[in-house]
Design a protein around this motif. Structure first.
Motif, PDB file in Angstrom:
ATOM      1  N   SER A 154       0.505  -1.344  -0.018  1.00  0.00           N
ATOM      2  CA  SER A 154       0.112   0.078  -0.032  1.00  0.00           C
ATOM      3  C   SER A 154       0.726   1.209   0.115  1.00  0.00           C
ATOM      4  O   SER A 154       0.596   2.383  -0.638  1.00  0.00           O
TER       5      SER A 154
ATOM      6  N   ILE B  72       2.055   1.631  -3.583  1.00  0.00           N
ATOM      7  CA  ILE B  72       1.160   2.284  -4.521  1.00  0.00           C
ATOM      8  C   ILE B  72       0.848   3.678  -4.219  1.00  0.00           C
ATOM      9  O   ILE B  72       0.695   4.562  -5.165  1.00  0.00           O
ATOM     10  N   LYS B  73       0.807   4.183  -3.003  1.00  0.00           N
ATOM     11  CA  LYS B  73       0.559   5.836  -2.460  1.00  0.00           C
ATOM     12  C   LYS B  73       1.738   6.455  -3.104  1.00  0.00           C
ATOM     13  O   LYS B  73       1.639   7.532  -3.383  1.00  0.00           O
TER      14      LYS B  73
ATOM     15  N   THR C 199       1.007   6.902  -6.797  1.00  0.00           N
ATOM     16  CA  THR C 199      -0.006   7.759  -7.137  1.00  0.00           C
ATOM     17  C   THR C 199       0.316   9.082  -6.542  1.00  0.00           C
ATOM     18  O   THR C 199      -0.753  10.089  -6.978  1.00  0.00           O
TER      19      THR C 199
ATOM     20  N   ARG D  82      -2.520  12.081 -11.686  1.00  0.00           N
ATOM     21  CA  ARG D  82      -3.489  11.995 -12.683  1.00  0.00           C
ATOM     22  C   ARG D  82      -3.087  12.613 -14.057  1.00  0.00           C
ATOM     23  O   ARG D  82      -3.667  12.161 -15.075  1.00  0.00           O
TER      24      ARG D  82
ATOM     25  N   ILE E 140      -1.653   8.454 -14.639  1.00  0.00           N
ATOM     26  CA  ILE E 140      -1.630   7.538 -13.469  1.00  0.00           C
ATOM     27  C   ILE E 140      -2.685   7.537 -12.918  1.00  0.00           C
ATOM     28  O   ILE E 140      -3.233   8.363 -12.051  1.00  0.00           O
ATOM     29  N   GLU E 141      -3.492   6.136 -13.018  1.00  0.00           N
ATOM     30  CA  GLU E 141      -4.963   6.180 -12.355  1.00  0.00           C
ATOM     31  C   GLU E 141      -4.938   4.774 -11.522  1.00  0.00           C
ATOM     32  O   GLU E 141      -4.328   4.045 -11.630  1.00  0.00           O
ATOM     33  N   THR E 142      -5.881   5.081 -10.652  1.00  0.00           N
ATOM     34  CA  THR E 142      -5.800   3.696  -9.496  1.00  0.00           C
ATOM     35  C   THR E 142      -7.214   3.432  -9.256  1.00  0.00           C
ATOM     36  O   THR E 142      -8.242   4.331  -9.235  1.00  0.00           O
TER      37      THR E 142
ATOM     38  N   PHE F 175      -9.206   0.997  -6.480  1.00  0.00           N
ATOM     39  CA  PHE F 175      -9.100   0.695  -5.179  1.00  0.00           C
ATOM     40  C   PHE F 175     -10.083  -0.489  -4.922  1.00  0.00           C
ATOM     41  O   PHE F 175     -11.371  -0.545  -5.492  1.00  0.00           O
TER      42      PHE F 175
ATOM     43  N   SER G 146     -11.182   4.810 -15.335  1.00  0.00           N
ATOM     44  CA  SER G 146      -9.725   5.102 -15.257  1.00  0.00           C
ATOM     45  C   SER G 146      -9.165   5.364 -16.632  1.00  0.00           C
ATOM     46  O   SER G 146      -8.675   6.050 -17.095  1.00  0.00           O
TER      47      SER G 146
ATOM     48  N   LEU H 241      -3.115   1.403 -11.835  1.00  0.00           N
ATOM     49  CA  LEU H 241      -2.939   0.599 -10.501  1.00  0.00           C
ATOM     50  C   LEU H 241      -4.120  -0.090  -9.845  1.00  0.00           C
ATOM     51  O   LEU H 241      -5.213   0.662  -9.634  1.00  0.00           O
TER      52      LEU H 241
ATOM     53  N   ASP I 127      -5.684  -1.875  -6.948  1.00  0.00           N
ATOM     54  CA  ASP I 127      -5.095  -2.311  -5.465  1.00  0.00           C
ATOM     55  C   ASP I 127      -6.172  -3.210  -5.033  1.00  0.00           C
ATOM     56  O   ASP I 127      -7.191  -2.923  -4.498  1.00  0.00           O
TER      57      ASP I 127
END
Length: 265
Positions: free
Chosen positions: A45, A48-49, A52, A78, A82-84, A86, A158, A167, A169
């Motif tokens: 995590s 990933i943070k 992002t 973004r 770069i998109e996430t 969750f 995204s 990404l 998660d």
């Protein structure tokens, strides 16, 4: 494979006396799905943070499309693509599918701020059809859809934001086989398009081996394993993750960890 979309070199992150990441080296290429696995607390995590833009690393550097970059914020990340997605989706259940796809990027008439609903519905239908998401009507409220369909819409949102790196998660957590299969098929279709890199964190190692191109194992804040999925197996991944327990003489309470569908991340 084409050139790296993202590469991080010697990334470290500390929170007071706790070292969350130490000397992380990782890359993802266009048209590739990188599986990221590891036990709870391994640092997934936190990594990933950092990717992002939510956290800044204490050491190391990041390369975006071959050029050094320092992510200033989530908004900055973004803007680069770069998109996430969750596990806990940022969806508004009372709004229809097409408005969820256009959250914070609604189309309006000018000079009057009236929503261009028909145009947003058309674009939403085209976007969903383009990546093979079968939703009967884009005017359906998201709260009436299944978990797999909602997750698919989050992925579509995204992708339609011109993502270059996606990404994911733990998007398959708490999903049944049917809904998880829907998301895996969607990721495979996106991979076949070849215009996006993806990093997938998943509990289920058999899913990682099936859908990903490479797998990285994160242990104690460091990448300890990087291998093409076609050259590894679920058994090898499970053995690597649980090696420290066996070396310490600790046996698992259940034989379930040996099963391919065991949740181990």
């Amino acid at each position: 494979m084409s050139a790296d979309v993202i590469r991080v070199e010697h990334i470290s992150k500390r929170f007071g006396p706790v070292t969350a990441l130490r000397d992380i080296n990782l890359y993802a290429r266009k048209g590739e799905i990188l599986g990221l696995i590891g036990d709870n607390g391994a640092g997934k995590s936190t990594l990933i943070k950092i990717l992002t833009g939510f956290h800044r690393p204490d050491e190391g550097r990041m390369l975006w499309e071959g050029q050094p970059v320092e992510l200033r914020s989530v908004t900055h990340a973004r803007s680069l693509g770069i998109e996430t997605v969750f596990q806990d989706l940022a969806m508004v259940n009372d709004l229809p599918v097409y408005l969820n796809l256009h959250l914070n990027k609604e189309l309006v008439h000018k000079p009057f701020p009236f929503l261009r609903r028909k145009e947003m519905q058309r674009r939403a239908r085209e976007a969903l059809d383009a990546i093979g998401i079968h939703i009967p009507s884009v005017t359906t409220e998201v709260g009436n859809l299944s978990g797999g369909q909602r997750q698919a819409i989050a992925v579509a949102r995204s992708v339609t934001s011109n993502a270059k790196l996606l990404l994911l998660d733990e998007p398959l957590a708490a999903m049944g086989a049917k809904e998880g299969g829907l998301i895996l098929r969607l990721l495979t279709q996106l991979k076949e398009r070849g215009d996006i890199a993806m990093i997938l964190i998943a509990h289920n190692y058999s899913q990682v081996v099936d859908v990903c191109d490479r797998v990285n194992l994160l242990q104690h804040g460091a990448i300890t394993f990087d291998k093409p999925c076609k050259e590894t197996s679920v058994t090898e991944l499970l053995d690597l993750v649980h090696a420290e327990y066996r070396f310490n003489g600790v046996r698992t309470a259940s034989a379930d960890w040996r099963k391919p569908d065991a949740k181990t991340a």
